[in-house]
Motif scaffolding. Structure first.
Motif, PDB file in Angstrom:
ATOM      1  N   UNK A 179       0.801  -1.180  -0.008  1.00 47.51           N
ATOM      2  CA  UNK A 179       0.020   0.141  -0.072  1.00 47.51           C
ATOM      3  C   UNK A 179       0.870   1.311  -0.046  1.00 47.51           C
ATOM      4  N   UNK A 180       1.973   1.251   0.926  1.00 50.44           N
ATOM      5  CA  UNK A 180       2.807   2.553   0.949  1.00 50.44           C
ATOM      6  C   UNK A 180       3.409   2.731  -0.294  1.00 50.44           C
ATOM      7  N   UNK A 181       3.883   1.448  -1.030  1.00 46.23           N
ATOM      8  CA  UNK A 181       4.603   1.722  -2.244  1.00 46.23           C
ATOM      9  C   UNK A 181       3.671   2.128  -3.283  1.00 46.23           C
ATOM     10  N   UNK A 182       2.674   1.757  -3.415  1.00 46.28           N
ATOM     11  CA  UNK A 182       1.435   2.240  -4.460  1.00 46.28           C
ATOM     12  C   UNK A 182       1.028   3.591  -4.323  1.00 46.28           C
ATOM     13  N   UNK A 183       0.791   3.846  -3.233  1.00 43.26           N
ATOM     14  CA  UNK A 183       0.329   5.216  -2.824  1.00 43.26           C
ATOM     15  C   UNK A 183       1.195   6.436  -3.352  1.00 43.26           C
ATOM     16  N   UNK A 184       2.494   6.039  -2.540  1.00 43.08           N
ATOM     17  CA  UNK A 184       3.640   6.984  -2.838  1.00 43.08           C
ATOM     18  C   UNK A 184       4.266   7.125  -4.252  1.00 43.08           C
ATOM     19  N   UNK A 185       4.179   5.884  -4.930  1.00 42.11           N
ATOM     20  CA  UNK A 185       5.002   5.774  -6.165  1.00 42.11           C
ATOM     21  C   UNK A 185       4.119   6.581  -7.443  1.00 42.11           C
TER      22      UNK A 185
ATOM     23  N   UNK B  53       6.571  13.646  -2.046  1.00 39.01           N
ATOM     24  CA  UNK B  53       7.652  14.249  -1.307  1.00 39.01           C
ATOM     25  C   UNK B  53       7.184  15.151   0.311  1.00 39.01           C
ATOM     26  N   UNK B  54       5.776  15.582   0.157  1.00 42.34           N
ATOM     27  CA  UNK B  54       5.265  16.512   1.172  1.00 42.34           C
ATOM     28  C   UNK B  54       4.146  15.801   2.042  1.00 42.34           C
ATOM     29  N   UNK B  55       4.196  14.433   1.794  1.00 45.04           N
ATOM     30  CA  UNK B  55       3.108  13.597   2.413  1.00 45.04           C
ATOM     31  C   UNK B  55       3.594  12.630   3.345  1.00 45.04           C
ATOM     32  N   UNK B  56       2.661  11.960   4.229  1.00 46.84           N
ATOM     33  CA  UNK B  56       3.273  11.065   5.351  1.00 46.84           C
ATOM     34  C   UNK B  56       1.900   9.946   5.557  1.00 46.84           C
ATOM     35  N   UNK B  57       2.311   8.919   5.397  1.00 46.51           N
ATOM     36  CA  UNK B  57       1.492   7.909   5.922  1.00 46.51           C
ATOM     37  C   UNK B  57       2.027   6.813   6.773  1.00 46.51           C
ATOM     38  N   UNK B  58       1.086   6.098   7.538  1.00 47.36           N
ATOM     39  CA  UNK B  58       1.674   4.917   8.038  1.00 47.36           C
ATOM     40  C   UNK B  58       0.134   3.879   7.973  1.00 47.36           C
ATOM     41  N   UNK B  59       0.453   2.707   7.784  1.00 44.83           N
ATOM     42  CA  UNK B  59      -0.309   1.630   7.516  1.00 44.83           C
ATOM     43  C   UNK B  59      -0.085   0.233   8.284  1.00 44.83           C
TER      44      UNK B  59
ATOM     45  N   UNK C 176       0.897  -6.353  10.207  1.00 42.00           N
ATOM     46  CA  UNK C 176       2.293  -5.645   9.668  1.00 42.00           C
ATOM     47  C   UNK C 176       2.010  -4.404   9.351  1.00 42.00           C
ATOM     48  N   UNK C 177       3.405  -3.514   9.715  1.00 41.82           N
ATOM     49  CA  UNK C 177       3.190  -1.952   9.546  1.00 41.82           C
ATOM     50  C   UNK C 177       4.302  -1.515   8.521  1.00 41.82           C
ATOM     51  N   UNK C 178       3.766  -0.485   7.856  1.00 44.88           N
ATOM     52  CA  UNK C 178       4.899   0.184   6.856  1.00 44.88           C
ATOM     53  C   UNK C 178       4.453   1.495   7.057  1.00 44.88           C
ATOM     54  N   UNK C 179       5.661   2.417   6.738  1.00 44.24           N
ATOM     55  CA  UNK C 179       5.374   4.012   6.886  1.00 44.24           C
ATOM     56  C   UNK C 179       6.398   4.714   5.993  1.00 44.24           C
ATOM     57  N   UNK C 180       5.951   6.011   5.738  1.00 40.99           N
ATOM     58  CA  UNK C 180       6.797   6.772   4.722  1.00 40.99           C
ATOM     59  C   UNK C 180       6.677   8.344   5.204  1.00 40.99           C
ATOM     60  N   UNK C 181       7.575   8.878   5.223  1.00 44.93           N
ATOM     61  CA  UNK C 181       7.740  10.363   5.257  1.00 44.93           C
ATOM     62  C   UNK C 181       8.342  11.135   4.347  1.00 44.93           C
ATOM     63  N   UNK C 182       7.575  11.909   3.721  1.00 41.41           N
ATOM     64  CA  UNK C 182       8.242  12.574   2.554  1.00 41.41           C
ATOM     65  C   UNK C 182       9.377  13.488   2.937  1.00 41.41           C
ATOM     66  N   UNK C 183      10.295  13.672   1.972  1.00 40.67           N
ATOM     67  CA  UNK C 183      11.613  14.529   2.311  1.00 40.67           C
ATOM     68  C   UNK C 183      11.163  15.995   2.487  1.00 40.67           C
ATOM     69  N   UNK C 184      10.030  16.426   2.148  1.00 42.87           N
ATOM     70  CA  UNK C 184       9.834  17.707   2.087  1.00 42.87           C
ATOM     71  C   UNK C 184       8.661  18.140   3.440  1.00 42.87           C
TER      72      UNK C 184
END
Length: 250
Positions: A67-73, A79-85, A91-99
């Motif tokens: 999910x994280x890969x698909x949404x951010x990809x 780059x300005x978004x953040x999510x955790x799933x 199982x957990x995965x998270x993303x924090x955009x560099x901006x």
């Protein structure tokens, strides 16, 4: 401008999200979840589609990482978004955009993840996660709120406080509890009050609601009505007033 916790109660499999922010009605846009499916918190420069489309993927059996890969990809603004799933398996995965605005980041623990942006510092998330993991004995909603309060005590959103929300799902698509303080000087304290109000009547009535396994729900409410009456009588004996602002019956 937000920090949040996404967790799965190991004893029950229930999913919960708690979130706080110096932003109006954060509970309207951050949490997405369904019982037996998973939970997503979409924040920073929010894309509601991360939650909506991500939940569709979880429903179809995708993992949190997928999910994280698909949404951010697919998103030029990631780059300005953040999510955790968290997926159905916990199982957990998270993303924090560099901006995302400093301080921003995320942490993942066993059955839980925390993420935030525009925070007072890394200690906000560290305190939130540490406190959640340190209290497995607590009721799930209390555990989530206690963790969020620790994050607030560590500095929280560096701009201040405005709104907070708590949502928990059990085995259904609809929430078991879904409370929000949309514009309040101490929103986490307001969530505490609302949970106290819910415990007086609402949570007992919630036990009667129809479910996928019992589409008629509880038809005999006498046990629930008796429990509510007993709680009201106990408050009166102890001289405690209701936590609710509701007007008395006419």
């Amino acid at each position: 401008m937000t920090y949040s916790i996404v967790a799965r109660d190991p004893a029950t499999g229930h999913f919960g999200i708690a979130v706080a922010s110096r932003f109006f009605a954060v509970g309207a846009v951050v949490p997405y979840m369904a019982g037996g499916v998973g939970a997503i918190a979409s924040q920073a420069f929010i894309s509601p589609l991360y939650g909506i489309d991500g939940m569709k993927m979880l429903q179809a059996g995708a993992s949190a990482e997928e999910v994280v890969a698909a949404m951010t990809g697919r998103d030029a603004g990631s780059h300005s978004r953040q999510l955790h799933v968290m997926d159905a398996a916990g199982r957990s995965a998270a993303f924090t955009g560099e901006k995302c605005i400093d301080w921003a980041g995320h942490l993942i623990g066993e059955g839980v993840s925390v993420a935030g942006n525009m925070l007072a510092g890394a200690r906000v998330l560290e305190a939130t996660l540490e406190t959640y993991l340190a209290h497995p004995e607590k009721d799930f909603t209390d555990r989530l709120l206690t963790a969020m309060e620790a994050g607030e005590a560590a500095g929280g959103d560096k701009r201040g406080r405005q709104s907070a929300a708590l949502r928990v799902v059990r085995g259904e698509a609809y929430p078991w509890i879904d409370i929000r303080a949309d514009d309040h000087p101490d929103p986490l304290a307001e969530l505490r009050r609302l949970m106290a109000v819910a415990g007086e009547r609402y949570l007992h009535v919630a036990e009667t609601l129809p479910t996928s396994d019992n589409v008629s729900g509880m038809l005999d409410r006498s046990v629930i009505d008796l429990k509510i009456a007993e709680l009201e009588a106990e408050r009166e004996r102890e001289g405690r007033s209701s936590a609710s602002f509701a007007t008395p019956p006419v």
